[in-house]
Design an enzyme around this catalytic site. Structure first.
Site, PDB file in Angstrom:
ATOM      1  N   HIS A  49       0.851  -1.105  -0.127  1.00  0.00           N
ATOM      2  CA  HIS A  49       0.086   0.120  -0.025  1.00  0.00           C
ATOM      3  C   HIS A  49       0.879   1.275   0.042  1.00  0.00           C
ATOM      4  CE1 HIS A  49      -3.735  -2.051   0.822  1.00  0.00           C
ATOM      5  NE2 HIS A  49      -2.956  -2.985   1.624  1.00  0.00           N
ATOM      6  N   GLU A 382      -2.840  -4.683  11.991  1.00  0.00           N
ATOM      7  CA  GLU A 382      -3.817  -4.832  10.816  1.00  0.00           C
ATOM      8  C   GLU A 382      -3.097  -4.024   9.671  1.00  0.00           C
ATOM      9  OE1 GLU A 382      -7.508  -3.064  11.248  1.00  0.00           O
ATOM     10  OE2 GLU A 382      -6.708  -1.076  12.048  1.00  0.00           O
TER      11      GLU A 382
END
Lengths: 524, 442
Positions: A49, A382
Site C-alpha cells: 500500500h 492490521e
C-alpha cells in the site's frame, strides 16, 4: 541473558529481528506457530500500500508511506520479487468521486503521490477499464509482493546475521525482573532441539496431568532478556496485557480472498480497488480489490467480519458469497470484464482467509509501554502493517538500540541471494540450472511448474519448510489450479526423505495434521 | 532443434493408443512424451476391474489395460521419453520439454497429438467452506496414496460428489476396513456410471445424500466432521437443514477438468462446454496437424472409448502426415502463425465449409464440434453427455426441420456418454447438426 526477545515471527517480528541484527545483540525470536509467517502475515494479500488512505496523523499513516519505499528497498536487498504496478481506486458514482477527493487530500497530507484521472485521459492510463467508471485515483507507488517470501527473507537474513529463532514456542508468562524480564514459554519442540537453537535458563517437562491429550507433549522453558518487542499480531493484546496495565484488545477481523487462475491476468496491469467504505456492522474496509499476484493469479477480496478467534482461518460461506456476488456485479467495470465477458466462476482455484489484528485503539499500538520500561509494542498490526513492517521495525528496534547502546555488527550482511524460480527463468537459464542440478528437470508441481530442486532447497534452507503447506508457501507447489492434487504425494515423499521421517509423520501444517493415517492392507 | 513427424504429448491410455494406431497406419517417426516415470497415466493406480470390456472383450484392471498398450508400444519400438515434462507448446508446433537426462529438449513436430488427460476439481474450486487442515483430498490423490504408495489417508470417510473415482474409492476403503460414512451429491442423481453406483455403493450399503452439499468442514488441524445440508432446485443451500457427520477424511470426487493449459498456450481454440479443444470429425484442432483425444478432449466415461478415440486420432494424424508431407517446408505452418483464439473454422468466410454440431435440449458439450463438408469419412460418431436423467428417451439430430437421425434409449444418465453415429451423406445439405434429448426426466 538475551538483549531482546521478539515475540512473533510474522512480517513485523522478522523485520524487527533483521533490524536488530545490524548490531551486536543477543536476539531471540519466539514463534508459537509450526512455521514463521503463520498468522496474519500468511493470510495477507501481499499488496504494497502506498499509504494514501490511512487517516493523517495516525500511526498507520506515519509508518505506511515510509514503509512502502522501505519494502521495495528490502525486496531488492533480499532478492524478493515484486511488481510496482500502481494502485487504481475507481469510482462509479458521485459518492465514489467524493471519496476519491477525500483520499487525494489524505494522500497529500501523507506525502503520497496520487492523482485523480477521469476520461478521456483515463483511457490512456487504463485502456480496458469499464465505461461506467467515472474516475480513478491513480497511485503510482502501490505494488504487490508475496507476504511469505518477504517474511521468510527477512527472517532468513536475520538468522544469517546471528538472530536465533524458536518455532512452536508460545509465550505464556512474562515477569518483570531487576534486569529486565523472564519470559516463560510452552514449546512442542524437544528440549535438545530447543537447547541447540537457543539458550533457555530453565526447562520443565510438563507433568502429565497438566496437559491434555490435545496438547501432545510439551516443555516449559524460560528465558531472561533485557527487552521485549511484542510483534504477536492477533495475540499482541495478550502479550501486552501480561506486562502492562495499559491494556488494549484485539478485535480479530476476518477477511477472505478468492484466487482466480492466471489465464485472465494479462489484462490486469494494476491493482484495482473500489472506494473504501464503512461496513454495515461497524468497521471499515479499504474496499474490494482485484490484485494481480507475482504468480500470475489474481486475488479477489476481501470482506471484513469480526470473529472471536484471531487464529480463525476457516473459509466462510458468507465471505465467499459476498466476494463472488460483488465481483459478478462489478466485473463489467474492470479491465478483465469490460469486454462483456462474464465473471469466470470456473476460474476460481482457491479461497483463503484469516484475521486482521485490529486493535480497539483503531490504530497500530507502537512504542514502549509507559508502565513497563523495556517492553516495546508493535501490536494491533492490521493492514497496512505488512507494507509498513520495516518502518515499524526500524522504529521499535530504534527504541532498543537507544536503550542498549550496542556496537554495530561488523559482519552484518544486508543481502540474500535467491535463485530465480524455474518458472520465471528463460530457457537458457533453465538449461544452465538443469546442467548444474538435474533435479531442476523434475517438475513436481505441474500447475506452477515447481521443480524438485526448488522443493528440496525450501526444506534445506535455514528456518526451512517442515510440512506440505510450508513447502507450498515457499515454492508455490500446490498453489495452482489443481491445488496439490498431483504434487502433494510427491512433496510428502520428498519431505519424508529430507527430514528423515516416515511418510506417516509428514504433516499438512504441523501439529497433528498428518496426511496419512496408516499402512494399507494391514490385514494381509 | 530435433525434428519429429509425430509427437504424442502424454503416455496414458489415450497417448499410447494414439501412438500405436499412428504406427499401424504407417507413421515411422513417433515420440511419446510422458511426465511420469512410467507409461500408463492414471491407469497405473486403477487396480479395480471393469476395463477393456469393449476394446479387448476382457474384464481387465486398469493396470492390465495399460500393460496391453504398453506392450504394443514396446513391440512396435515406438520411442518414448519418461519423466519428461512439456513446458511450452507454440502455435508453430515447436515443443519445449525438460527431463533429468537430456535437460531442456526442443522439438519441431510436423504433427502433434494432445493426450494430456484431465485433473480433478479441488475442494477449493468447489468453494466448500470451513476448516483447511489435513484430511481433505481428491479421490484420485487418495487412490494414488493407497494403490501406488500403500498408505491409507484416513479411516472414516465422507465423499463429496458421486464421480466414478469416488465411487470406486468408496468400495476400496470399505475393503480396507475403513468406514465410508456418506456420499454427498449436489445433484438429484449420481454423476458416475450406474454399474459403479450398484457395485460400489448399493452393494456396500453406503448412504448417499442427494441434493446435498457440505455446508462446513470442521476440525482444526485435521477434519473432525462435516456439516451436510440440503440444496434447493437452484442448488443453493437451504438453511436449517444441516446435520453433522463425524469423519477424519473428506474425499472430493466432483468432476474432472481436461488439462488444456498447453493447448491454450498454443492458441488452440477451446470449447466452453467440454473445456477441451474444438475439433473436427478428424479430431483435428484449430491448428492443422494438431489432434486431440481422450480426456484432454472431453471427459469420458470408459477408458475403452478413450483408446478408441485415440486410435482414431492416431490414424487421422497418419493420413494428415501423408497428405501434407510433400508440402514445402517440413511443417505446415502457413495457417498456424496466428495464435489468436479465432480459429480457421470460426471465420465467417470458412463457415460455409463446415457443419457445426449444436447442443439442443438436454444435451451437454458435443465432440466433434463440427464436420467439414466433403469429409472423407463415411459416417461420423458424435459423443455427448445428457444433462439430466431420462427414461424412455429419444435422441434426435436435426438440421432445421430435417431430422437427420432418431435413436431410442430406455434410460440415459449424465454419468454415461451418448454415442450417435450419422452417415456423412445425410450431412451434405445440413446447415447444422442439432442434438436433443427428450424423455421422462427421472
Amino acid at each position: 541473558m538475551y538483549d531482546v526477545i521478539i515475540v512473533g515471527a510474522g512480517s513485523v517480528g522478522s523485520a524487527a529481528a533483521r533490524e536488530l541484527s545490524r548490531y551486536r545483540l543477543n536476539v531471540l525470536v519466539l514463534e508459537k506457530g509450526h512455521d514463521l509467517c503463520a498468522g496474519a502475515s500468511k493470510c495477507n494479500s501481499g499488496m504494497i500500500h502506498a499509504g494514501y488512505d490511512p487517516i493523517p496523523g495516525t500511526n498507520e499513516a506515519k509508518f505506511n508511506a515510509p514503509g512502502c519505499s522501505l519494502m521495495y528497498q528490502i525486496c531488492d536487498e533480499l532478492d524478493v520479487p515484486y511488481l510496482k504496478n500502481g494502485t487504481t481506486i475507481f469510482a462509479t458514482d458521485d459518492n465514489g468521486m467524493k471519496e476519491l477527493q477525500k483520499l487525494l487530500h489524505y494522500a497529500e497530507l501523507n506525502h503520497v503521490r496520487a492523482e485523480i484521472v477521469t476520461p478521456p485521459g483515463l483511457y490512456d492510463l487504463q485502456p480496458d477499464i469499464g465505461k461506467d467508471v467515472l474516475g480513478v485515483l491513480w497511485v503510482p507507488d502501490g505494488g504487490v509482493t508475496n507476504p511469505f517470501s518477504v517474511t521468510f527473507a527477512l527472517a532468513e537474513n536475520a538468522f544469517h546475521n546471528g538472530v536465533q529463532f524458536l518455532k512452536e514456542t508460545e509465550v505464556t508468562h512474562i515477569r518483570k525482573t531487576d534486569s529486565g524480564f523472564t519470559v516463560t514459554a510452552r514449546s512442542t519442540l524437544d528440549p535438545a532441539c530447543i537447547s541447540s537453537q537457543a539458550s533457555p535458563v530453565s526447562f520443565e517437562e510438563t507433568s502429565s496431568e497438566s496437559i491434555s491429550a490435545e496438547d501432545g507433549s510439551s516443555v516449559i522453558c524460560s528465558f531472561e532478556t533485557r527487552m521485549i518487542i511484542n510483534c504477536a499480531g492477533g495475540h499482541s493484546d495478550v502479550i501486552n496485557n501480561m506486562v502492562s496495565a495499559r491494556h488494549f484488545h484485539i478485535i480479530p477481523r476476518f477477511g477472505a480472498h478468492v484466487v482466480l487462475d492466471r489465464k485472465l491476468s494479462e489484462k490486469l496491469t494494476t491493482t484495482l480497488m473500489e472506494t473504501p467504505h464503512d461496513l454495515p456492522g461497524g468497521g471499515h474496509t479499504k474496499g474490494m480489490a482485484i490484485i494481480p499476484t507475482l504468480g500470475g493469479t489474481m486475488l479477489l477480496g476481501c470482506d471484513a467480519t469480526e470473529v472471536g478467534d484471531p487464529d480463525f482461518t476457516d473459509t466462510r460461506r458468507e465471505s465467499i458469497e459476498q466476494i463472488v456476488d460483488y465481483f459478478k456485479a462489478a466485473w463489467k467495470d474492470l479491465p478483465t470484464g469490460s469486454d462483456g465477458s462474464p465473471f469466470p466462476e470456473d476460474a476460481i482455484i482457491s479461497i483463503f482467509g484469516g484475521c486482521r489484528p485490529h486493535a480497539d485503539t483503531n490504530d497500530f499500538v507502537i512504542g514502549e509501554a509507559e508502565d513497563a520500561p523495556g517492553f516495546v509494542n508493535a501490536g494491533g498490526t492490521e493492514s497496512p502493517a505488512f507494507t509498513a513492517c520495516v518502518a515499524i521495525a526500524q522504529h521499535v528496534a530504534g527504541i532498543c538500540i537507544d536503550r542498549l547502546k550496542p556496537e554495530k555488527n561488523p559482519s552484518f550482511d544486508p543481502y540474500r541471494k535467491m535463485k530465480k524460480s524455474f518458472r520465471d527463468m528463460t530457457n537458457e537459464e533453465r538449461r544452465a540450472a538443469i546442467a548444474e542440478n538435474p533435479d531442476y528437470a523434475k517438475i513436481v508441481c505441474r500447475c506452477e511448474m515447481v521443480t524438485e530442486a526448488e522443493i528440496r532447497d525450501a526444506i534445506r534452507r535455514p528456518l526451512g519448510a517442515r510440512s506440505v503447506s510450508e513447502v507450498k508457501l515457499r515454492t508455490r507447489a500446490g498453489m495452482g489450479r489443481c491445488q496439490g492434487g498431483f504434487c502433494s504425494p510427491r512433496v510428502l515423499e520428498i519431505l519424508s526423505e529430507e527430514l528423515g521421517i516416515s511418510p506417516l509423520e509428514v504433516t499438512q501444517c504441523g501439529g497433528r495434521s498428518t496426511i496419512l493415517s496408516g499402512r494399507a492392507c494391514q490385514g494381509l | 532443434m530435433r525434428e519429429v513427424q509425430l509427437v504424442v504429448i502424454g503416455g496414458g491410455a489415450a497417448g499410447m493408443a494414439a501412438a500405436v494406431s499412428a504406427r499401424r497406419n504407417g507413421v515411422q517417426d513417433i515420440l511419446i512424451l510422458e511426465r511420469n516415470d512410467s507409461l500408463g497415466g492414471v491407469l497405473r493406480q486403477c487396480i479395480h476391474n471393469g476395463f477393456g470390456l469393449h476394446r479387448f472383450k476382457e474384464d481387465l484392471t486398469g493396470v492390465e489395460f495399460a500393460a496391453k498398450y504398453e506392450d504394443m508400444v514396446r513391440e512396435m519400438q515406438i520411442p518414448f521419453l519418461l519423466n519428461t515434462f512439456v513446458i511450452e507448446l507454440k502455435p508453430d508446433k515447436t515443443i519445449t520439454a525438460v527431463n533429468p537426462e537430456q535437460g531442456l529438449i526442443e522439438i519441431r513436430a510436423q504433427s502433434i497429438i494432445l493426450a494430456m488427460g484431465c485433473r480433478e476439481r479441488s475442494r477449493n474450486a468447489l468453494l466448500i467452506p470451513g476448516a483447511r487442515g489435513a484430511g481433505i483430498m481428491t479421490a484420485g490423490t487418495a487412490q494414488r496414496y493407497l494403490n501406488i504408495d500403500g498408505y491409507l489417508p484416513g479411516h472414516r470417510i465422507v465423499i463429496v460428489g458421486s464421480g466414478d473415482i469416488g465411487l470406486i474409492m468408496a468400495r476400496q476403503f470399505v475393503l480396507e476396513g475403513c468406514q465410508v460414512a456418506a456420499v454427498v451429491e449436489i445433484m438429484p442423481w449420481s454423476g458416475g456410471l450406474p454399474r459403479n453406483m450398484k457395485q460400489c455403493i448399493e452393494d456396500f450399503d453406503i448412504p448417499v445424500y442427494y441434493n446435498s452439499v457440505i455446508a462446513q468442514v470442521r476440525g482444526k488441524e485435521r477434519v473432525s466432521s462435516v456439516l451436510v445440508a440440503k440444496v434447493d432446485e437452484n442448488r443453493r443451500l437451504i438453511p436449517g437443514t444441516e446435520f453433522e457427520i463425524p469423519c477424519d477424511t473428506l474425499l472430493i470426487s466432483a468432476g474432472l477438468i481436461p488439462e488444456n493449459e498447453l493447448t491454450e498456450q498454443a492458441g488452440i481454440r477451446l470449447s466452453r462446454a467440454t473445456r477441451g479443444a474444438e475439433v473436427s470429425e478428424e479430431l483435428e484442432t484449430s491448428i492443422p496437424g494438431v489432434f486431440s483425444c481422450g480426456n484432454v478432449l472431453h471427459v469420458h466415461d470408459l477408458v475403452d472409448f478413450v483408446s478408441e478415440e485415440a486410435e482414431e486420432a492416431g490414424q487421422n494424424a497418419a493420413v494428415w502426415l501423408s497428405e501434407n508431407r510433400s508440402l514445402p517446408g517440413s511443417t505446415s505452418t502457413e495457417s498456424t502463425a496466428d495464435p489468436s483464439p479465432e480459429s480457421v473454422f470460426s471465420q465467417s468466410d470458412l463457415a460455409d465449409d463446415i457443419v457445426p454440431a449444436v447442443s439442443g435440449d438436454g444435451v451437454g458439450g458435443i465432440v466433434p464440434q463440427f464436420v467439414r463438408r466433403g469429409t472423407a469419412k463415411k459416417e461420423i460418431s458424435f459423443m455427448f453427455r445428457p444433462k439430466n436423467r431420462f427414461r424412455d428417451a429419444v435422441i434426435t439430430a436435426s438440421s432445421g426441420r430435417d431430422e437427420l437421425i432418431r435413436k431410442k434409449a430406455i434410460a440415459l444418465t449424465p454419468g454415461e456418454m451418448c454415442r450417435v453415429t450419422i452417415p456423412a451423406e445425410k450431412l451434405a445439405q445440413a446447415s447444422e447438426i442439432r442434438f436433443s434429448v427428450e424423455g421422462t426426466m427421472v
